[in-house]
Design a protein around this motif. Structure first.
Motif, PDB file in Angstrom:
ATOM      1  N   PRO A   1       7.866 -12.357 -17.923  1.00  0.00           N
ATOM      2  CA  PRO A   1       8.740 -12.970 -16.919  1.00  0.00           C
ATOM      3  C   PRO A   1       8.525 -12.277 -15.570  1.00  0.00           C
ATOM      4  N   PRO A   2       8.531 -13.004 -14.469  1.00  0.00           N
ATOM      5  CA  PRO A   2       8.189 -12.409 -13.173  1.00  0.00           C
ATOM      6  C   PRO A   2       9.071 -11.233 -12.780  1.00  0.00           C
ATOM      7  N   GLU A   3      10.342 -11.262 -13.190  1.00  0.00           N
ATOM      8  CA  GLU A   3      11.249 -10.186 -12.798  1.00  0.00           C
ATOM      9  C   GLU A   3      10.935  -8.867 -13.509  1.00  0.00           C
ATOM     10  N   ARG A   4      10.018  -8.888 -14.446  1.00  0.00           N
ATOM     11  CA  ARG A   4       9.601  -7.645 -15.097  1.00  0.00           C
ATOM     12  C   ARG A   4       8.416  -6.991 -14.386  1.00  0.00           C
ATOM     13  N   GLY A   5       7.981  -7.574 -13.300  1.00  0.00           N
ATOM     14  CA  GLY A   5       6.970  -6.959 -12.458  1.00  0.00           C
ATOM     15  C   GLY A   5       7.641  -6.326 -11.253  1.00  0.00           C
ATOM     16  N   HIS A   6       7.336  -5.066 -10.979  1.00  0.00           N
ATOM     17  CA  HIS A   6       8.002  -4.309  -9.917  1.00  0.00           C
ATOM     18  C   HIS A   6       6.975  -3.705  -8.968  1.00  0.00           C
ATOM     19  N   LEU A   7       7.210  -3.863  -7.678  1.00  0.00           N
ATOM     20  CA  LEU A   7       6.399  -3.218  -6.654  1.00  0.00           C
ATOM     21  C   LEU A   7       7.238  -2.133  -5.998  1.00  0.00           C
ATOM     22  N   VAL A   8       6.755  -0.894  -6.084  1.00  0.00           N
ATOM     23  CA  VAL A   8       7.413   0.231  -5.428  1.00  0.00           C
ATOM     24  C   VAL A   8       6.618   0.586  -4.187  1.00  0.00           C
ATOM     25  N   VAL A   9       7.253   0.492  -3.033  1.00  0.00           N
ATOM     26  CA  VAL A   9       6.604   0.802  -1.760  1.00  0.00           C
ATOM     27  C   VAL A   9       6.754   2.286  -1.466  1.00  0.00           C
ATOM     28  N   CYS A  10       5.631   2.971  -1.289  1.00  0.00           N
ATOM     29  CA  CYS A  10       5.689   4.394  -0.953  1.00  0.00           C
ATOM     30  C   CYS A  10       6.278   4.577   0.442  1.00  0.00           C
ATOM     31  N   PRO A  11       7.106   5.594   0.617  1.00  0.00           N
ATOM     32  CA  PRO A  11       7.737   5.815   1.921  1.00  0.00           C
ATOM     33  C   PRO A  11       6.701   6.121   3.005  1.00  0.00           C
ATOM     34  N   ALA A  12       7.071   5.809   4.232  1.00  0.00           N
ATOM     35  CA  ALA A  12       6.223   6.110   5.379  1.00  0.00           C
ATOM     36  C   ALA A  12       6.248   7.607   5.657  1.00  0.00           C
TER      37      ALA A  12
END
Length: 364
Positions: free
Chosen positions: A187-198
Motif C-alpha cells: 500500500p502506498p502509505e507504507r512507503g516513507h521518504l525521510v528528508v535529511c535536514p539542511a
C-alpha cells in the motif's frame, strides 16, 4: 506486527542511524522493538546477499549466502512471538533491481512491511557520490564526473529521462525510483521518504524524522550519542586519495583495498583531518533542483508519506570561499610515502588489522 526496512540512500546519514539503533538496541527491545545486532555485520551481509554483489565488496559468496533470510527470520520471530516491531536494513539495498527487491520482501510475506528511504539534497550528494567512488579506488576528477554523469559527455543532461544506460549517480540518488522499486507490492502509505535536514539543523533532527517514519519511540534514543558516522573528506584529502589510487593501480586485492585504503586510512585517518569540504559548483544547481522537484512530485503523487521539510532538498552548492572539488593534495602528506605505508599495512596481515579495529567495527 510491523517490520521497517530502511533501504538507504547512501550518504544520507544511514551509518549514523545504524549506529544509534545498535547502541540503543537493548532499550528499544525493552519497548518491544527489535534491531538485530547479532551476528555482527548481518545487516550489511544481508543487503549484499540481496544484491548478489559479494565480489564488489571483497567478500566471498559463502560469507553472504542466506544472510538476508537469517536477518528476516530474526525479525519475523520477534514480531510473531511478541507482537512488537522490528527494524532492519542497509544502504546497499537502495540499488536493488525490482526483481531483487521483490525476492527480498517475500521473506517478510504476511507481515506489515514499511519501507523507509532517506534522501539528502543533490548538491551535497553529488560531491559525496564522487568521493565515495574515489574511496573505492577511482581516480576520476570531479570535473570528469560532472561531465560524464551529471551532464553527459556532450554537455547535455543525461538524467533519468535522457534515455540509454542511466549514469550511476542518477540511479543511486533517485529516491522516487527507489521507493517505486521497493513498494510496488505494498500500500502506498507504507512507503516513507525521510528528508535529511539542511546544514545547520540540530544534530538530532535526522533521528526525529526517521523515528517518526519508522514508528519508533524517539525518547528511548539519545540522538546526540557519539556513534560511528561515515564522515566526509576534505577537498584536499580527496585529491590525495585520487593520487594514491593512481599509484596503487590494481595491485591490491579488492578486500584488502577496502580494509586498508578505504576503511582504515580514508575513513579512519583522512576523515579526522580538519579540512574544508568541497562543494558542487553552482552551475549544476538548476539541474539538481529540477530533478529533486520532479522526484518529490512523483513521491507525493504516489501517496507515500514525506517526513521533514521538503525545502531541505534544495541543492547546497558552492559559495564564496568554498574550495573547488578538484584541488591540490595537502602539503604535509607525500603521496609516495602514503602508498608505501599502505603497502606495508596490507602486507601486515589480517590479524594485526583486526586488532586495530575500533569497537564500532563489530556492530551489526
Amino acid at each position: 506486527m510491523r517490520v521497517v526496512v530502511h533501504v538507504g540512500l547512501t550518504k544520507t546519514g544511514t551509518t549514523h542511524l545504524q549506529g544509534l539503533l545498535a547502541a540503543h538496541a537493548p532499550a528499544l527491545l525493552g519497548a518491544g522493538v527489535l534491531y538485530p545486532t547479532q551476528p555482527p555485520g548481518l545487516h550489511f551481509r544481508g543487503a549484499v546477499d540481496v544484491r548478489g554483489s559479494a565480489g564488489v565488496f571483497g567478500l566471498t559468496p559463502e560469507e553472504v549466502d542466506g544472510a538476508w533470510q537469517r536477518l528476516c527470520a530474526q525479525a519475523r520471530e520477534h514480531v510473531e512471538t511478541t507482537g512488537g516491531d522490528a527494524v532492519i536494513g542497509h544502504e546497499v539495498l537502495a540499488g536493488a533491481t525490482p526483481e531483487q527487491a521483490d525476492r527480498a520482501l517475500r521473506a517478510l510475506e504476511g507481515l506489515e512491511v514499511h519501507v523507509v528511504v532517506t534522501a539528502r539534497d543533490l548538491g551535497r550528494q553529488a560531491v559525496a557520490h564522487w568521493q565515495e567512488r574515489v574511496k573505492l579506488g577511482e581516480t576520476r576528477s570531479f570535473t570528469d564526473f560532472e561531465r560524464e554523469e551529471l551532464f553527459g559527455d556532450s554537455g547535455r543532461d543525461r538524467g533519468p529521462d535522457a534515455g540509454g544506460v542511466r549514469p550511476r549517480f542518477w540511479h543511486g540518488q533517485d529516491f522516487a525510483d527507489t521507493l517505486r522499486r521497493w513498494t510496488f507490492a505494498l500500500p502506498p502509505e507504507r512507503g516513507h521518504l525521510v528528508v535529511c535536514p539542511a546544514p545547520g539543523a540540530p544534530g538530532e533532527e535526522l533521528w526525529h524524522r526517521f523515528a517518526e517514519a519508522a514508528g519508533l519511540p524517539e525518547d528511548l534514543v539519545d540522538a546526540t550519542a557519539d556513534v560511528r558516522a561515515n564522515s566526509s573528506l576534505g577537498a584536499a584529502e580527496v585529491a590525495l586519495l585520487r593520487e594514491v589510487n593512481r599509484r596503487l593501480g590494481d595491485s591490491m586485492p579488492t578486500d584488502v583495498r577496502h580494509r586498508v585504503v578505504k576503511r582504515e586510512y580514508a575513513e579512519g585517518e583522512l576523515a579526522a583531518r580538519d579540512s574544508l569540504p568541497a562543494r558542487t559548483p553552482a552551475t549544476a544547481a538548476g539541474l539538481l533542483a529540477d530533478r529533486s522537484h520532479a522526484w518529490l512530485e512523483e513521491v507525493v503523487a504516489a501517496g507515500h508519506v514525506v517526513h521533514g521539510a521538503v525545502d531541505d532538498l534544495e541543492p547546497v552548492v558552492a559559495g564564496p570561499g568554498d574550495p573547488a572539488p578538484d584541488t591540490d593534495p595537502p602539503a604535509d602528506l607525500d603521496p609516495e610515502q602514503v602508498v608505501a605505508m599502505l603497502r606495508t599495512r596490507a602486507e601486515g596481515g589480517s590479524a594485526q588489522t583486526t586488532a586495530r579495529r575500533p569497537r564500532w567495527w563489530r556492530r551489526g
